[in-house]
Design an enzyme around this catalytic site. Sequence first.
Site, PDB file in Angstrom:
ATOM      1  N   SER A 130       0.976  -1.172   0.064  1.00  0.00           N
ATOM      2  CA  SER A 130       0.062   0.026  -0.064  1.00  0.00           C
ATOM      3  C   SER A 130       0.629   1.272  -0.312  1.00  0.00           C
ATOM      4  CB  SER A 130      -0.604   0.191   0.988  1.00  0.00           C
ATOM      5  OG  SER A 130      -1.347   1.229   1.343  1.00  0.00           O
ATOM      6  N   LYS A 185      -4.758  -6.343   2.707  1.00  0.00           N
ATOM      7  CA  LYS A 185      -4.504  -5.840   2.350  1.00  0.00           C
ATOM      8  C   LYS A 185      -5.899  -4.961   1.315  1.00  0.00           C
ATOM      9  CE  LYS A 185      -2.866  -2.342  -0.262  1.00  0.00           C
ATOM     10  NZ  LYS A 185      -4.153  -2.079  -1.327  1.00  0.00           N
ATOM     11  N   HIS A 188      -7.771  -3.721   4.345  1.00  0.00           N
ATOM     12  CA  HIS A 188      -6.611  -1.846   4.621  1.00  0.00           C
ATOM     13  C   HIS A 188      -7.674  -1.175   3.629  1.00  0.00           C
ATOM     14  CE1 HIS A 188      -4.141   1.108   3.196  1.00  0.00           C
ATOM     15  NE2 HIS A 188      -3.665   1.124   3.899  1.00  0.00           N
ATOM     16  N   ASN A 189      -8.279  -1.457   2.281  1.00  0.00           N
ATOM     17  CA  ASN A 189      -8.490  -0.171   1.236  1.00  0.00           C
ATOM     18  C   ASN A 189      -9.902   0.069   2.049  1.00  0.00           C
ATOM     19  OD1 ASN A 189      -6.140  -1.158  -0.013  1.00  0.00           O
ATOM     20  ND2 ASN A 189      -6.986  -1.488  -1.675  1.00  0.00           N
ATOM     21  N   GLU A 192      -9.785   2.645   4.081  1.00  0.00           N
ATOM     22  CA  GLU A 192      -9.540   3.380   3.251  1.00  0.00           C
ATOM     23  C   GLU A 192     -11.121   4.389   3.337  1.00  0.00           C
ATOM     24  OE1 GLU A 192      -6.430   3.339   0.992  1.00  0.00           O
ATOM     25  OE2 GLU A 192      -7.153   4.071  -0.897  1.00  0.00           O
TER      26      GLU A 192
HETATM   27  P1  NBP Z   1      -0.963  -2.382 -14.118  1.00  0.00           P
HETATM   28  O1  NBP Z   1      -2.114  -2.953 -13.156  1.00  0.00           O
HETATM   29  O2  NBP Z   1      -1.608  -1.224 -15.001  1.00  0.00           O
HETATM   30  O3  NBP Z   1      -0.393  -3.915 -14.667  1.00  0.00           O
HETATM   31  C1  NBP Z   1       0.296  -3.353 -15.847  1.00  0.00           C
HETATM   32  C2  NBP Z   1       1.895  -4.195 -16.001  1.00  0.00           C
HETATM   33  O4  NBP Z   1       0.965  -5.380 -16.319  1.00  0.00           O
HETATM   34  C3  NBP Z   1       2.515  -4.110 -17.097  1.00  0.00           C
HETATM   35  O5  NBP Z   1       4.103  -4.362 -16.655  1.00  0.00           O
HETATM   36  C4  NBP Z   1       1.739  -5.117 -18.248  1.00  0.00           C
HETATM   37  O6  NBP Z   1       2.855  -5.402 -19.603  1.00  0.00           O
HETATM   38  C5  NBP Z   1       1.526  -6.445 -17.514  1.00  0.00           C
HETATM   39  N1  NBP Z   1       1.108  -7.179 -18.364  1.00  0.00           N
HETATM   40  C6  NBP Z   1      -0.490  -7.095 -18.215  1.00  0.00           C
HETATM   41 BR1  NBP Z   1      -1.622  -5.972 -18.520  1.00  0.00          BR
HETATM   42  N2  NBP Z   1      -0.745  -8.724 -18.622  1.00  0.00           N
HETATM   43  C7  NBP Z   1       0.289  -9.356 -18.675  1.00  0.00           C
HETATM   44  C8  NBP Z   1       0.385 -10.128 -19.116  1.00  0.00           C
HETATM   45  N3  NBP Z   1      -0.218 -10.538 -19.887  1.00  0.00           N
HETATM   46  N4  NBP Z   1       1.515 -10.936 -19.444  1.00  0.00           N
HETATM   47  C9  NBP Z   1       2.530  -9.981 -18.650  1.00  0.00           C
HETATM   48  N5  NBP Z   1       2.345  -8.875 -18.619  1.00  0.00           N
HETATM   49  C10 NBP Z   1       1.537  -7.614 -18.087  1.00  0.00           C
HETATM   50  O7  NBP Z   1       0.438  -2.088 -13.353  1.00  0.00           O
HETATM   51  P2  NBP Z   1       0.624  -1.084 -11.888  1.00  0.00           P
HETATM   52  O8  NBP Z   1      -0.626   0.432 -12.026  1.00  0.00           O
HETATM   53  O9  NBP Z   1       1.528  -0.596 -11.652  1.00  0.00           O
HETATM   54  O10 NBP Z   1       0.133  -1.718 -10.731  1.00  0.00           O
HETATM   55  C11 NBP Z   1       0.467  -3.482 -11.024  1.00  0.00           C
HETATM   56  C12 NBP Z   1      -0.061  -4.011  -8.828  1.00  0.00           C
HETATM   57  O11 NBP Z   1       0.255  -3.652  -8.334  1.00  0.00           O
HETATM   58  C13 NBP Z   1      -1.775  -4.110  -9.625  1.00  0.00           C
HETATM   59  O12 NBP Z   1      -2.333  -5.482  -9.674  1.00  0.00           O
HETATM   60  C14 NBP Z   1      -2.152  -3.165  -8.524  1.00  0.00           C
HETATM   61  O13 NBP Z   1      -3.728  -3.963  -8.615  1.00  0.00           O
HETATM   62  C15 NBP Z   1      -1.129  -3.394  -8.139  1.00  0.00           C
HETATM   63  N6  NBP Z   1      -1.533  -1.920  -7.174  1.00  0.00           N
HETATM   64  C16 NBP Z   1      -1.809  -0.387  -7.914  1.00  0.00           C
HETATM   65  C17 NBP Z   1      -1.374   0.006  -7.086  1.00  0.00           C
HETATM   66  C18 NBP Z   1      -1.525   2.073  -7.139  1.00  0.00           C
HETATM   67  O14 NBP Z   1      -1.591   2.443  -6.779  1.00  0.00           O
HETATM   68  N7  NBP Z   1      -0.894   1.586  -8.807  1.00  0.00           N
HETATM   69  C19 NBP Z   1      -1.292   0.437  -5.623  1.00  0.00           C
HETATM   70  C20 NBP Z   1      -1.651  -0.984  -4.858  1.00  0.00           C
HETATM   71  C21 NBP Z   1      -1.834  -1.887  -5.529  1.00  0.00           C
HETATM   72  P3  NBP Z   1       3.106  -4.600 -20.629  1.00  0.00           P
HETATM   73  O15 NBP Z   1       4.087  -3.060 -20.133  1.00  0.00           O
HETATM   74  O16 NBP Z   1       3.598  -5.203 -21.447  1.00  0.00           O
HETATM   75  O17 NBP Z   1       2.089  -3.672 -21.492  1.00  0.00           O
END
Ligand code: NBP
Length: 480
Positions: A130, A185, A188-189, A192
């Site tokens: 988080s 987690k 937690h959300n 939130e």
């Molecule tokens: P995203 O949730 O937007 O995912 C994008 C990533 O997933 C890219 O690296 C993409 O690769 C990869 N991907 C996908 Br889409 N399909 C794929 C597949 N079939 N095989 C391999 N790679 C694949 O990224 P994020 O916002 O950085 O979040 C990552 C994780 O962290 C998520 O589960 C999210 O829920 C969690 N999270 C996010 C936050 C936040 O604030 N954003 C906070 C806490 C947790 P590509 O570049 O090749 O398309």
Amino acid sequence: MTATAQIGVTGLAVMGSNLARNFARHGHTVAVHNRTSAKTKALVDQHGHEGDFVPAETAEEFVAALQKPRRIVIMVKAGDPTDAVIDEFAQLLDEGDMIIDGGNAHFLDTRRREKALRAKGIHFVGTGISGGEEGALNGPSIMPGGSVESYKALGPLLESIAAKAKDGTPCCTHVGPDAAGHFVKMVHNGIEYADMQLIAEAYDLLRAVAGYEPDRIAETFRTWNTGRLDSYLIEITAEVLAHTDESAGRPFVDVVADEAEQKGTGRWTVQTALDLGVPVSGIAEAVFARSVSGHTDLRRAARELPGPKSEPLAPAEARAFAAQVEEALYASKVVSYAQGWNMIGKASEEYGWNIDLGAMAAIWRGGCIIRAAFLDRIRAAFAADPALPTLLADRGFAEEVGRAQDAWRSVVATAVRHGVPTPGFSAALAYYDALRAQRLPAALTQGQRDFFGAHTYRRTDREGSYHTLWSGDRSELRTD
Ligand code: NBP
């Protein structure tokens, strides 16, 4: 490729790239990989100077770059992409290696994945992270599940990059086996969501009833942030309220569409709470409030319905009212945290996770969205009594909420009189009153159930299960 990396991160979107940089900045050699290799190259081009990165184009190169036991953090979109990545890597790994899923997976998916990988001797560590983008880079709150053995090899690395609480403790601990990390987690959300809803209600009341403008409300929140409500969410609320939209020349909050969106973890919390039979009305009301806000069709259809005729309060009354709103906000917050902790406790029993409830408060003191001074109090409450049935039974919280109750009731009554919706404040107060009631009308509910469905009831004056012959002579039968 020589195996030099202590950890690898695959999935280099916002979260993964920042997490990889955080590892590198803490002196760890990090192998980095992304399905689309342009992202890997961009990360190393822009941030390679921050530490020791080993870019890998293929899954095979990535795995070969890792020291054993291998530690692979997956930061891809939750759902099918996570399964695809696990399938791709699991076949390249050896017994004792670890896959750490840092995405927002549903805890039941994590249980399934952990079980399947355990059968292959691979540790699957569902890990809640988080703090968003900023936290991933500068120190998130980290909630790892998985085996105790995996935490031995992984814990020190995760603790090194986690946020630190004011007393210097890392905001990371082994939560419990299999999906315990992703479960907490999720809660937690959910908490939130409840926190944000309560803050929104406080704002609405200060605006509609006290007649304050956004900059005055920002000031009020800033003052509250110096007291027991001191928290990240109160701090950013003041910032948002004080912001003026340049193009419109009006308060930012007045130019944003009033339809709150959601990504789903609040909904998961409520769905899971229903399955576990745990009342989390604060979180549920927050999820429903977002949902109501988004139903523009319903809102349009109902806009002309009559409401009460009421004027904003006079300035002196408004000041007193604002102080009451602080009390109502605090008391409602205690209730929603009590409900959230209750839910974690119930799941811990149900799944045999043995979660240390006080430790959850400790690791949320820094890095995460609900970070707050208040969490130290929760930690202390569970340290004093690890078997505390509800936070409301802790002497300190009970006294504070007891002192706040007159103001709390008055705020809810005023909201009703002015026609301002306060589902969070009202539900929290109803929960408080339900828990403290000597007798609940549930006795009548039992009577009705027995009448129409012979569902039986228990009595207060003797053991056993009973049914009344409602359509006959109304005599009573013992049924057990
Ligand atoms: P995203 O949730 O937007 O995912 C994008 C990533 O997933 C890219 O690296 C993409 O690769 C990869 N991907 C996908 Br889409 N399909 C794929 C597949 N079939 N095989 C391999 N790679 C694949 O990224 P994020 O916002 O950085 O979040 C990552 C994780 O962290 C998520 O589960 C999210 O829920 C969690 N999270 C996010 C936050 C936040 O604030 N954003 C906070 C806490 C947790 P590509 O570049 O090749 O398309």
